[in-house]
Scaffold this motif. Structure first.
Motif, PDB file in Angstrom:
ATOM      1  N   UNK A  84     -12.759  -4.679   0.459  1.00 20.65           N
ATOM      2  CA  UNK A  84     -13.594  -4.235   1.574  1.00 20.65           C
ATOM      3  C   UNK A  84     -12.794  -3.637   2.723  1.00 20.65           C
ATOM      4  N   UNK A  85     -11.492  -3.938   2.789  1.00 16.94           N
ATOM      5  CA  UNK A  85     -10.703  -3.464   3.937  1.00 16.94           C
ATOM      6  C   UNK A  85      -9.293  -3.000   3.569  1.00 16.94           C
ATOM      7  N   UNK A  86      -8.894  -3.147   2.319  1.00 16.16           N
ATOM      8  CA  UNK A  86      -7.565  -2.705   1.869  1.00 16.16           C
ATOM      9  C   UNK A  86      -6.467  -3.070   2.872  1.00 16.16           C
ATOM     10  N   UNK A  87      -6.379  -4.347   3.176  1.00 19.01           N
ATOM     11  CA  UNK A  87      -5.321  -4.806   4.065  1.00 19.01           C
ATOM     12  C   UNK A  87      -4.941  -6.231   3.714  1.00 19.01           C
ATOM     13  N   UNK A  88      -3.739  -6.592   4.103  1.00 17.67           N
ATOM     14  CA  UNK A  88      -3.189  -7.913   3.843  1.00 17.67           C
ATOM     15  C   UNK A  88      -1.682  -7.806   3.703  1.00 17.67           C
ATOM     16  N   UNK A  89      -1.064  -8.853   3.167  1.00 16.36           N
ATOM     17  CA  UNK A  89       0.386  -8.821   2.980  1.00 16.36           C
ATOM     18  C   UNK A  89       0.717  -8.409   1.551  1.00 16.36           C
ATOM     19  N   UNK A  90       1.977  -8.571   1.161  1.00 13.14           N
ATOM     20  CA  UNK A  90       2.422  -8.063  -0.144  1.00 13.14           C
ATOM     21  C   UNK A  90       1.746  -8.761  -1.321  1.00 13.14           C
ATOM     22  N   UNK A 132       5.532  -7.753  -5.662  1.00 14.60           N
ATOM     23  CA  UNK A 132       4.951  -6.431  -5.882  1.00 14.60           C
ATOM     24  C   UNK A 132       4.385  -6.358  -7.299  1.00 14.60           C
ATOM     25  N   UNK A 133       3.439  -5.439  -7.516  1.00 12.75           N
ATOM     26  CA  UNK A 133       2.849  -5.304  -8.845  1.00 12.75           C
ATOM     27  C   UNK A 133       3.621  -4.322  -9.722  1.00 12.75           C
ATOM     28  N   UNK A 134       3.586  -4.590 -11.002  1.00 13.46           N
ATOM     29  CA  UNK A 134       4.083  -3.653 -12.009  1.00 13.46           C
ATOM     30  C   UNK A 134       2.968  -3.440 -13.022  1.00 13.46           C
ATOM     31  N   UNK A 135       2.923  -2.224 -13.573  1.00 14.95           N
ATOM     32  CA  UNK A 135       1.890  -1.861 -14.524  1.00 14.95           C
ATOM     33  C   UNK A 135       2.549  -1.368 -15.806  1.00 14.95           C
ATOM     34  N   UNK A 136       2.059  -1.864 -16.929  1.00 15.03           N
ATOM     35  CA  UNK A 136       2.556  -1.434 -18.243  1.00 15.03           C
ATOM     36  C   UNK A 136       1.991  -0.038 -18.518  1.00 15.03           C
ATOM     37  N   UNK A 137       2.883   0.958 -18.606  1.00 16.98           N
ATOM     38  CA  UNK A 137       2.422   2.345 -18.725  1.00 16.98           C
ATOM     39  C   UNK A 137       2.709   2.988 -20.077  1.00 16.98           C
ATOM     40  N   UNK A 160       6.937   0.192 -11.371  1.00  9.75           N
ATOM     41  CA  UNK A 160       6.760  -0.356 -10.038  1.00  9.75           C
ATOM     42  C   UNK A 160       5.579   0.333  -9.343  1.00  9.75           C
ATOM     43  N   UNK A 161       4.595  -0.441  -8.883  1.00  7.48           N
ATOM     44  CA  UNK A 161       3.433   0.085  -8.154  1.00  7.48           C
ATOM     45  C   UNK A 161       3.399  -0.466  -6.728  1.00  7.48           C
ATOM     46  N   UNK A 162       4.561  -0.716  -6.141  1.00  7.93           N
ATOM     47  CA  UNK A 162       4.646  -1.314  -4.812  1.00  7.93           C
ATOM     48  C   UNK A 162       4.207  -0.333  -3.727  1.00  7.93           C
ATOM     49  N   UNK A 163       3.736  -0.876  -2.617  1.00  8.55           N
ATOM     50  CA  UNK A 163       3.321  -0.042  -1.487  1.00  8.55           C
ATOM     51  C   UNK A 163       4.498   0.435  -0.651  1.00  8.55           C
ATOM     52  N   UNK A 164       5.692  -0.033  -0.939  1.00  6.78           N
ATOM     53  CA  UNK A 164       6.850   0.341  -0.127  1.00  6.78           C
ATOM     54  C   UNK A 164       7.352   1.747  -0.432  1.00  6.78           C
ATOM     55  N   UNK A 165       6.780   2.407  -1.425  1.00  8.51           N
ATOM     56  CA  UNK A 165       7.098   3.812  -1.678  1.00  8.51           C
ATOM     57  C   UNK A 165       5.805   4.568  -1.941  1.00  8.51           C
ATOM     58  N   UNK A 166       5.885   5.884  -2.014  1.00  7.39           N
ATOM     59  CA  UNK A 166       4.692   6.729  -2.015  1.00  7.39           C
ATOM     60  C   UNK A 166       4.267   7.223  -3.385  1.00  7.39           C
TER      61      UNK A 166
END
Length: 181
Positions: A80-86, A114-119, A158-164
């Motif tokens: 609902x707000x796309x916010x929080x910590x890691x 951080x999340x990782x996704x099997x691709x 790596x699907x972390x928010x620390x990079x774009x």
């Protein structure tokens, strides 16, 4: 081998990918970007995962937990707000990926998760690299792709928010624990 993932039960409970609102929001996010037939036919569901990454990453606002309290927000709240910590980010990302048929896990490092996704399988890594360069051209220009390989040769990106871009630089290299969602 890794030790027991701290607070794994709370994290798994918060990762409520089977919640109808989580599933529906994940589907919308998976189709928002890169939904053309060409990319989907050529790359399959990975295109959907990248759309989810872009949707959450571009909307995410970091907000820390209360002082001296670790809070694991359920994905059904965070959407609902796309916010929080890691850990909140990792939970919603992993939940959305799982809700659209993917595999995700949460990686713990020193002071960060951080999340990782099997691709893909390792033999297909160059294809996924090309897809990242195509869909996230400016964000990934002249940058490396960061991932882990599992014992079966599959690539966890790596699907972390620390990079774009998916496969962005790790915040910390040393992995302490991994929790499959």
């Amino acid at each position: 081998e890794y030790v027991s993932f701290r607070n794994s039960e709370k994290i798994l409970q918060a990762a409520n990918a089977d919640n109808p609102e989580v599933r529906n929001t994940a589907i919308v996010a998976s189709l928002k970007y890169f939904s053309d037939d060409f990319h989907y036919r050529k790359y399959g569901n990975v295109v959907r995962y990248f759309s989810i990454f872009k949707e959450i990453k571009t909307s995410w606002t970091y907000v820390p937990d209360p002082v001296d309290k670790e809070y694991y927000a359920p994905a059904s709240q965070t959407l609902h707000h796309y916010s929080g910590d890691c850990d909140d980010y990792s939970i919603i990302m992993a939940s959305f990926i799982k809700a659209v048929g993917g595999e995700a896990r949460i990686v713990r490092t020193m002071g960060h998760v951080y999340p990782e996704v099997k691709v893909c399988h390792g033999r297909d890594l160059e294809t996924i690299n090309s897809l990242i360069r195509d869909l996230f051209y400016e964000e990934s220009l002249h940058k490396a792709i960061f991932f882990h390989s599992d014992k079966d040769g599959y690539i966890w990106l790596n699907f972390d928010y620390t990079d774009k871009y998916p496969g962005g630089k790790f915040m910390h290299e040393k992995v302490i624990d991994i929790l499959k969602i």
